[in-house]
Design a protein around this motif. Sequence first.
Motif, mmCIF file in Angstrom:
data_model
loop_
_atom_site.group_PDB
_atom_site.id
_atom_site.type_symbol
_atom_site.label_atom_id
_atom_site.label_comp_id
_atom_site.label_asym_id
_atom_site.label_seq_id
_atom_site.Cartn_x
_atom_site.Cartn_y
_atom_site.Cartn_z
ATOM 1 N N GLY A 69 0.936 -1.208 0.256
ATOM 2 C CA GLY A 69 -0.045 -0.152 -0.163
ATOM 3 C C GLY A 69 0.656 1.192 0.069
ATOM 4 N N LEU A 70 1.822 1.163 0.940
ATOM 5 C CA LEU A 70 2.774 2.409 0.788
ATOM 6 C C LEU A 70 3.519 2.686 -0.393
ATOM 7 C CD1 LEU A 70 3.861 4.544 2.829
ATOM 8 C CD2 LEU A 70 5.467 3.083 3.701
ATOM 9 N N PHE A 71 4.021 1.392 -0.899
ATOM 10 C CA PHE A 71 4.478 1.465 -2.139
ATOM 11 C C PHE A 71 3.822 1.827 -3.305
ATOM 12 C CE2 PHE A 71 5.848 -0.588 -6.243
ATOM 13 C CZ PHE A 71 7.045 -0.037 -6.603
ATOM 14 N N ALA A 72 2.447 1.578 -3.461
ATOM 15 C CA ALA A 72 1.586 1.912 -4.583
ATOM 16 C C ALA A 72 1.413 3.564 -4.185
ATOM 17 C CB ALA A 72 0.329 1.417 -4.150
ATOM 18 N N LEU A 73 1.214 3.912 -3.137
ATOM 19 C CA LEU A 73 0.789 5.688 -2.945
ATOM 20 C C LEU A 73 2.251 6.248 -3.256
ATOM 21 C CD1 LEU A 73 -0.506 7.775 -1.268
ATOM 22 C CD2 LEU A 73 0.743 7.213 0.585
ATOM 23 N N PHE A 74 3.606 5.496 -3.321
ATOM 24 C CA PHE A 74 4.744 6.432 -3.471
ATOM 25 C C PHE A 74 4.737 6.457 -5.052
ATOM 26 C CE2 PHE A 74 9.154 6.475 -5.059
ATOM 27 C CZ PHE A 74 9.584 7.533 -4.343
ATOM 28 N N VAL A 75 4.093 5.374 -5.768
ATOM 29 C CA VAL A 75 4.026 5.305 -7.490
ATOM 30 C C VAL A 75 2.980 6.435 -7.526
ATOM 31 C CG1 VAL A 75 3.171 3.948 -9.201
ATOM 32 C CG2 VAL A 75 4.634 3.020 -7.544
ATOM 33 N N CYS A 76 1.827 6.603 -6.991
ATOM 34 C CA CYS A 76 1.055 7.559 -7.534
ATOM 35 C C CYS A 76 1.684 8.952 -7.313
ATOM 36 C CB CYS A 76 -0.366 7.253 -6.491
ATOM 37 S SG CYS A 76 -1.304 6.072 -6.958
ATOM 38 N N LEU A 77 2.176 9.142 -6.044
ATOM 39 C CA LEU A 77 3.058 10.548 -5.965
ATOM 40 C C LEU A 77 4.076 10.721 -6.796
ATOM 41 C CD1 LEU A 77 3.350 10.697 -2.081
ATOM 42 C CD2 LEU A 77 1.693 11.897 -3.516
ATOM 43 N N SER A 78 4.587 9.582 -7.666
ATOM 44 C CA SER A 78 5.605 9.979 -8.662
ATOM 45 C C SER A 78 4.979 10.528 -9.872
ATOM 46 C CB SER A 78 6.416 8.553 -8.798
ATOM 47 O OG SER A 78 5.756 7.710 -9.438
ATOM 48 N N ALA A 79 3.905 10.671 -10.145
ATOM 49 C CA ALA A 79 3.356 11.207 -11.161
ATOM 50 C C ALA A 79 3.677 12.816 -11.272
ATOM 51 C CB ALA A 79 1.603 11.072 -11.145
ATOM 52 N N ILE A 80 4.124 13.225 -9.970
ATOM 53 C CA ILE A 80 4.289 14.564 -9.676
ATOM 54 C C ILE A 80 5.464 15.009 -10.612
ATOM 55 C CG2 ILE A 80 4.968 16.668 -8.050
ATOM 56 C CD1 ILE A 80 2.936 15.104 -6.084
ATOM 57 N N TRP A 81 6.304 14.191 -10.472
ATOM 58 C CA TRP A 81 7.700 14.434 -11.347
ATOM 59 C C TRP A 81 7.986 13.859 -12.558
ATOM 60 C CZ3 TRP A 81 7.649 12.436 -6.222
ATOM 61 C CH2 TRP A 81 8.066 11.355 -6.048
ATOM 62 N N LEU A 107 -3.861 -4.647 -5.061
ATOM 63 C CA LEU A 107 -3.814 -4.204 -3.706
ATOM 64 C C LEU A 107 -5.231 -4.522 -3.290
ATOM 65 C CD1 LEU A 107 -2.736 -2.280 -1.441
ATOM 66 C CD2 LEU A 107 -3.780 -0.513 -2.592
ATOM 67 N N PHE A 108 -6.374 -4.210 -3.985
ATOM 68 C CA PHE A 108 -7.721 -4.578 -3.679
ATOM 69 C C PHE A 108 -7.898 -5.884 -3.299
ATOM 70 C CE2 PHE A 108 -12.162 -4.740 -4.583
ATOM 71 C CZ PHE A 108 -12.720 -3.952 -3.610
ATOM 72 N N LEU A 109 -7.609 -6.743 -4.148
ATOM 73 C CA LEU A 109 -7.951 -8.144 -4.021
ATOM 74 C C LEU A 109 -7.280 -8.731 -2.950
ATOM 75 C CD1 LEU A 109 -8.708 -11.087 -5.188
ATOM 76 C CD2 LEU A 109 -6.561 -11.036 -6.499
ATOM 77 N N THR A 110 -5.877 -8.641 -2.703
ATOM 78 C CA THR A 110 -5.095 -9.069 -1.636
ATOM 79 C C THR A 110 -5.721 -8.681 -0.172
ATOM 80 O OG1 THR A 110 -3.205 -8.977 -3.234
ATOM 81 C CG2 THR A 110 -2.831 -9.448 -0.734
ATOM 82 N N ALA A 111 -5.905 -7.419 -0.150
ATOM 83 C CA ALA A 111 -6.369 -6.678 1.087
ATOM 84 C C ALA A 111 -7.612 -7.266 1.488
ATOM 85 C CB ALA A 111 -6.595 -5.224 1.063
ATOM 86 N N ILE A 112 -8.825 -7.572 0.625
ATOM 87 C CA ILE A 112 -9.982 -8.366 0.666
ATOM 88 C C ILE A 112 -9.693 -9.776 1.225
ATOM 89 C CG2 ILE A 112 -11.850 -9.239 -0.176
ATOM 90 C CD1 ILE A 112 -12.301 -6.906 -1.831
ATOM 91 N N PHE A 113 -8.732 -10.453 0.733
ATOM 92 C CA PHE A 113 -8.506 -11.894 0.912
ATOM 93 C C PHE A 113 -8.011 -11.938 2.312
ATOM 94 C CE2 PHE A 113 -6.299 -15.753 1.253
ATOM 95 C CZ PHE A 113 -6.902 -16.623 0.456
ATOM 96 N N VAL A 329 14.373 5.023 -2.956
ATOM 97 C CA VAL A 329 13.315 5.159 -2.071
ATOM 98 C C VAL A 329 12.233 3.964 -2.409
ATOM 99 C CG1 VAL A 329 11.202 6.348 -1.237
ATOM 100 C CG2 VAL A 329 13.546 7.598 -1.590
ATOM 101 N N GLY A 330 11.749 3.861 -3.711
ATOM 102 C CA GLY A 330 10.947 3.026 -4.337
ATOM 103 C C GLY A 330 11.380 1.417 -4.286
ATOM 104 N N PHE A 331 12.570 1.435 -4.298
ATOM 105 C CA PHE A 331 13.597 -0.017 -4.448
ATOM 106 C C PHE A 331 13.259 -0.535 -2.644
ATOM 107 C CE2 PHE A 331 17.261 -2.954 -4.146
ATOM 108 C CZ PHE A 331 16.963 -3.524 -5.364
#
Length: 402
Positions: A69-81, A107-113, A329-331
């Motif tokens: 989830g945190l990694f996905a959030l960082f990926v989304c934020l990376s759209a800024i640059w 993310l959605f599937l695994t969190a539900i499971f 950071v992402g790595f």
Amino acid sequence: MFPTETWVMSRIRTAAFFFCGIYACICDLLPIPKIVSVACLLPAVYVLCHMRLRKPFCLASRSFLSWYGLFALFVCLSAIWSPNSLKYSSDDTVNTIFVYKRMFNALFLTAIFIQLRPTASELIVGLKGLLLGCVLGCSVVLINENGLIGYTRLGTISYGAGPTFGNVAVIGVAVSMFFLYEKKSSKVYAFLLLFQLFAVALSGSRQGILCALLYILLISFFKNRVSLWKCLKYSIVALVLLAVVLVALMKIDFLYNAIGFRIEDLLAGHDGSNIERKIMRDYAMKIFFDNPIIGVGIHGFAVLFGRFYGWSVWSHCGFTEILSCYGLVGFFLFYRYFWNGIKNSVKELDRNRLVGSLFLAFVINTLLFDAFFVIFLDVRSIFLMGVILKPYISETVAYEKC
């Protein structure tokens, strides 16, 4: 006599885990209508609503969200640059919608499971659904692309890429091997194992063939407490199996046309695909050294490589893809998983030898496969990586104290 509410909910709950496994394999299968694949999640959503979220997020859910989830959030934020942003480029931008779709699907599937708090027996139900999903996926590819058998690799039309189809079949090999060791309906699972190996070969994925054989060896190795003599025996068996597979791929015409010629080119040292992959990796590392901390942003490698090479594509390596696009950071955010994944797999190995062997083989193989594939966008891989974070102990404790 009418069934009780408890009995009905028990059956729906079982269906929830089973269809989550199926969904993981067919959600990105293009010939399957989206409404059909999404319908697989309805039992899980119903059970979650019935629970009314009375229980807080279990520990495994928090572990998964704090990792992916945190990694996905960082990926989304990376759209800024990212150079995909119109703010930074007047060129045609590379579509990043599918990046978000794949990541949030996983993310959605695994969190539900995980939030459904599967017990040890319900994990087995989920794995059976996963195996059926792999079989369905491979069957759809073979039916949809049967005219291409003997001419080229399969999977591009149905899954968008041959390696993606190959990864589906490779996971099918691992889960078939798991159930084969359960010794229930062993002939059925032996047939499914051979079917998935056949599908891997038709996908044309050389890494897939290697990982499939490695799954068979690793699960056998970890399942049985081996001595030095058994290690030697497994090594000999593995070499013989590899030799048989290579001979089949080279001598059977339709297998040779799908993958045999690619292995031949690789061994001869003039494989065009391997040369291009090296160019991609080298360019990705150049981007990383120029932008080491946070990378160039979401799908940035594809944009920059397109300008450099004329082909907007992934770097064909998860390590270099993450380093170039998301930097150190992402790595760190993504690959820190593997320490916990191995630790949890070893603990599971002590509790349940067979489940632990599957988990440990999966963590090792996933890390190896990521050298040739972009794992962080593969729904099935993220699903299994998340599932490993949960302890599968006694039925009651697993539900109450996960």
